[in-house]
Every structure is written in structure tokens, then in C-alpha cells.
Design an enzyme around this catalytic site. Structure first.
Site, PDB file in Angstrom:
ATOM      1  N   HIS A 124      28.485 -18.046  -2.848  1.00  0.00           N
ATOM      2  CA  HIS A 124      27.819 -19.316  -2.514  1.00  0.00           C
ATOM      3  C   HIS A 124      27.587 -20.225  -3.704  1.00  0.00           C
ATOM      4  O   HIS A 124      26.777 -21.148  -3.625  1.00  0.00           O
ATOM      5  CB  HIS A 124      26.492 -19.028  -1.780  1.00  0.00           C
ATOM      6  N   CYS A 155      32.209 -41.867 -11.050  1.00  0.00           N
ATOM      7  CA  CYS A 155      32.407 -42.699  -9.850  1.00  0.00           C
ATOM      8  C   CYS A 155      31.108 -43.275  -9.310  1.00  0.00           C
ATOM      9  O   CYS A 155      31.136 -44.073  -8.376  1.00  0.00           O
ATOM     10  CB  CYS A 155      33.111 -41.879  -8.756  1.00  0.00           C
ATOM     11  N   SER A 194      20.078 -10.620   5.221  1.00  0.00           N
ATOM     12  CA  SER A 194      19.715 -10.614   6.638  1.00  0.00           C
ATOM     13  C   SER A 194      20.940 -10.424   7.539  1.00  0.00           C
ATOM     14  O   SER A 194      20.802 -10.278   8.743  1.00  0.00           O
ATOM     15  CB  SER A 194      18.982 -11.914   6.991  1.00  0.00           C
TER      16      SER A 194
HETATM   17  P1  OAD Z   1      17.746 -14.055   3.724  1.00  0.00           P
HETATM   18  O1  OAD Z   1      16.558 -14.773   3.209  1.00  0.00           O
HETATM   19  O2  OAD Z   1      18.343 -14.497   5.008  1.00  0.00           O
HETATM   20  O3  OAD Z   1      17.425 -12.506   3.890  1.00  0.00           O
HETATM   21  C1  OAD Z   1      16.808 -11.747   2.902  1.00  0.00           C
HETATM   22  C2  OAD Z   1      16.853 -10.310   3.371  1.00  0.00           C
HETATM   23  O4  OAD Z   1      16.327  -9.494   2.336  1.00  0.00           O
HETATM   24  C3  OAD Z   1      15.988 -10.023   4.610  1.00  0.00           C
HETATM   25  O5  OAD Z   1      16.768  -9.259   5.533  1.00  0.00           O
HETATM   26  C4  OAD Z   1      14.813  -9.217   4.076  1.00  0.00           C
HETATM   27  O6  OAD Z   1      14.387  -8.226   5.012  1.00  0.00           O
HETATM   28  C5  OAD Z   1      15.428  -8.546   2.878  1.00  0.00           C
HETATM   29  N1  OAD Z   1      14.500  -8.222   1.785  1.00  0.00           N
HETATM   30  C6  OAD Z   1      13.452  -8.941   1.323  1.00  0.00           C
HETATM   31  N2  OAD Z   1      12.891  -8.363   0.267  1.00  0.00           N
HETATM   32  C7  OAD Z   1      13.611  -7.217   0.030  1.00  0.00           C
HETATM   33  C8  OAD Z   1      13.542  -6.165  -0.940  1.00  0.00           C
HETATM   34  N3  OAD Z   1      12.615  -6.180  -1.911  1.00  0.00           N
HETATM   35  N4  OAD Z   1      14.430  -5.165  -0.863  1.00  0.00           N
HETATM   36  C9  OAD Z   1      15.371  -5.139   0.116  1.00  0.00           C
HETATM   37  N5  OAD Z   1      15.500  -6.092   1.044  1.00  0.00           N
HETATM   38  C10 OAD Z   1      14.635  -7.125   1.007  1.00  0.00           C
HETATM   39  O7  OAD Z   1      18.840 -14.082   2.557  1.00  0.00           O
HETATM   40  P2  OAD Z   1      20.405 -13.918   2.651  1.00  0.00           P
HETATM   41  O8  OAD Z   1      20.823 -12.851   3.594  1.00  0.00           O
HETATM   42  O9  OAD Z   1      20.884 -13.828   1.239  1.00  0.00           O
HETATM   43  O10 OAD Z   1      23.236 -19.490   2.025  1.00  0.00           O
HETATM   44  O11 OAD Z   1      20.835 -15.312   3.219  1.00  0.00           O
HETATM   45  C11 OAD Z   1      22.185 -15.586   3.320  1.00  0.00           C
HETATM   46  C12 OAD Z   1      22.458 -17.025   3.020  1.00  0.00           C
HETATM   47  O12 OAD Z   1      21.666 -17.852   3.885  1.00  0.00           O
HETATM   48  C13 OAD Z   1      22.031 -17.490   1.637  1.00  0.00           C
HETATM   49  O13 OAD Z   1      22.995 -17.194   0.645  1.00  0.00           O
HETATM   50  C14 OAD Z   1      21.924 -18.958   1.829  1.00  0.00           C
HETATM   51  C15 OAD Z   1      21.138 -18.961   3.127  1.00  0.00           C
HETATM   52  O14 OAD Z   1      21.251 -20.078   3.852  1.00  0.00           O
HETATM   53  C16 OAD Z   1      23.458 -20.780   1.794  1.00  0.00           C
HETATM   54  O15 OAD Z   1      22.659 -21.508   1.253  1.00  0.00           O
HETATM   55  C17 OAD Z   1      24.803 -21.176   2.267  1.00  0.00           C
END
Ligand code: OAD
Length: 249
Positions: A124, A155, A194
Site C-alpha cells: 500500500h 504542474c 482484519s
Molecule cells: P485493520 O485496522 O483493518 O485491522 C487491524 C487488525 O489487527 C484487526 O483485525 C485487529 O483485531 C488486529 N490487531 C489489533 N491489535 C493487534 C495486536 N496487538 N496483535 C495482533 N492483532 C492485532 O488493518 P488492516 O487489516 O491492515 O488500506 O487494514 C487493511 C487496509 O485497510 C489498510 O492497509 C488500509 C485500510 O484501509 C488502505 O489505506 C488502502
């Protein structure tokens, strides 16, 4: 499928020990213990009335570029002060232990790099890079004339962070490398994500279809929890160092 049993850690250590090709996918949860807010947990303070998933979009930038730029400035300030946590360091150590190790991250915070990983696929982008929203080219310096967002020195178009927003495509080369790493590995770890944002969410499924053992590490259930071979519930900063210290013995 096996869940949340601490007794599973020795079994997973054995699986890791008997394989060479390991691919890891990380999400915002791995940086949570470094103090970087995740996307789907509630925001606090200044930004609590906005949904991060609604700010990280091309539509939001078109409608309110100042708001989006300022949100990224706020995130950059938090990330600048953040340090890698034991989960990041455990993955840096893992990279040294496996002949074929690839780390795919959805994070834009550079913390894996700072921790010492070298084979990283940043799906990303990188919050510390900036690009022109019109020409789509990297911009390193611009004159500070007080515009928010600042304007492209070539630009005059608005500058934006060089990250992938919802609804935007990932660079083809990066996506291909991630797909290859997911389909060729023997063990796939999905950590702190997530598992709802595509195409990243498909990577563990690709690994499963290619007979890899898929292990999830997350503090909560996700759509992957019921599909993965193992789903460990807990903090990445607790579980990963335990796995790696078992590998080192
Ligand atoms: P999320 O914020 O959707 O999810 C974070 C995940 O981490 C959740 O499932 C929590 O349960 C888990 N979590 C939190 N603390 C934790 C810990 N200490 N140990 C283990 N797990 C933990 O983040 P992403 O899955 O990264 O994209 O989100 C995916 C994408 O959505 C991001 O890269 C971003 C967002 O929109 C863009 O901006 C395109």
C-alpha cells in the site's frame, strides 16, 4: 482448524522448523503495540469523528483535499515517533532463519524496514513518500507557499501521499510479487490484519490453495479465522517472540 490454544505454539514451531519457504502478511495490528492507530479500531481525540476508511479514498481527496492531507500529516507525526515493537523485531529475526522468506505488508509506516527486514513487499505504499495527484510521479521537494495540500512544482497539481487508497489499483509489479510469494510458500502467516481489504485478503487463500499451512495471529476473529489451518488469538508482540525463540533453540 485449530484455535487459540497456547499449547499450539510448540506445534507451530515444529511446522516452521521443517519448512524453508515462509511468507508473512502483516496489517495495521502489528504496529498497534508501537502506538500507531489501526484503521478499523475507533479513533480517539482530534480525529474521532472521522472514519479512517472514509478518509483514505480518492473521493475524500477530491471533496476535501485539505482534510485528507491534514489527516496524513497527523498520521506521519505519530509514525515518526513510533518505534518497532517485539513483533517487528521477531519478524526481522525470522528473515535470517529461513532461506526463502518474504514479508508482505499493508502498512505504510516503514517499521518493518527499521526493525531490519530486507525482503519486503509494500502493498500500500509509503506514507513518507509524496506524489503528484495529476501526473502520478514521485515528488521529493516543493516550495512551501502555505498551500494545503502543497502544490506540485512541475504542474501545479495537488500533492498527495504515495499510498494506495480504497478503490485504487495496486502497482502490477508489486501485486505479482505478492501473489508469487503467496503461491510458492510452504507456510503463510497472516498477522494483525482484519482480512477484509482486497487484494491482500486473497493472499492467504492463494497460499491455502497451493497447500501451504496458513497460520493467523490476531487479537480478534476475522473472516480468515475459520479458514486458516491455525488461528492464534493474542497480541502479535507476545506470540511472535515466543515462536522465534522456539526456532532459535
Ligand atoms: P485493520 O485496522 O483493518 O485491522 C487491524 C487488525 O489487527 C484487526 O483485525 C485487529 O483485531 C488486529 N490487531 C489489533 N491489535 C493487534 C495486536 N496487538 N496483535 C495482533 N492483532 C492485532 O488493518 P488492516 O487489516 O491492515 O488500506 O487494514 C487493511 C487496509 O485497510 C489498510 O492497509 C488500509 C485500510 O484501509 C488502505 O489505506 C488502502
Amino acid at each position: 482448524m485449530h484455535t487459540s490454544n497456547p499449547d499450539l505454539i510448540p506445534e507451530i514451531i515444529e511446522i516452521l522448523r521443517s519448512n524453508n519457504r515462509v511468507t508473512v502478511l502483516t496489517g495495521a495490528g502489528i504496529s498497534a503495540e508501537s502506538g500507531v492507530p489501526t484503521f478499523r479500531d475507533a479513533q480517539t481525540g482530534l480525529w474521532s469523528k472521522f472514519q479512517p476508511t472514509e478518509l483514505a479514498t480518492p473521493q475524500a481527496f477530491r471533496q476535501n483535499p485539505k482534510l485528507v492531507w491534514e489527516w496524513y500529516t497527523w498520521r506521519r507525526e505519530i509514525i515518526k515517533k513510533a518505534l518497532p515493537n517485539p513483533a517487528h523485531f521477531a519478524l526481522a529475526e525470522m528473515e535470517k532463519l529461513f532461506p526463502e522468506f518474504v514479508l508482505i505488508t499493508q502498512n505504510v509506516d516503514r517499521l518493518h524496514r527499521i526493525a531490519g527486514n530486507e525482503r519486503i513487499i509494500e502493498l500500500h505504499g509509503d506514507i513518507f513518500r509524496t506524489k503528484c495527484s495529476v501526473e502520478n510521479i514521485a515528488v521529493k521537494d516543493w516550495p512551501d507557499k502555505g498551500d494545503i495540500p502543497p502544490l506540485c512544482p512541475h504542474c501545479g497539481g495537488m500533492l498527495r501521499p504515495d499510498v494506495v487508497w480504497f478503490g485504487e489499483s495496486l502497482p502490477a509489479r508489486i501485486l505479482e510479487a505478492a501473489w508469487e510469494a503467496a503461491s510458492s510458500c510452504q507456510v503463510f502467516l497472516a498477522i494483525g490484519t482484519s482480512s477484509v481489504v482486497e487484494p491482500a485478503a486473497s493472499l492467504p487463500i492463494v497460499a491455502l490453495h497451493n497447500s501451504a499451512v496458513v497460520i493467523e495471529i490476531n487479537s480478534q476473529d476475522t473472516p480468515l479465522s475459520g479458514i486458516a489451518n491455525y488461528s492464534l488469538k493474542g497480541a502479535a508482540g507476545d506470540i511472535l517472540p515466543r515462536l522465534v525463540s522456539g526456532l532459535n533453540r
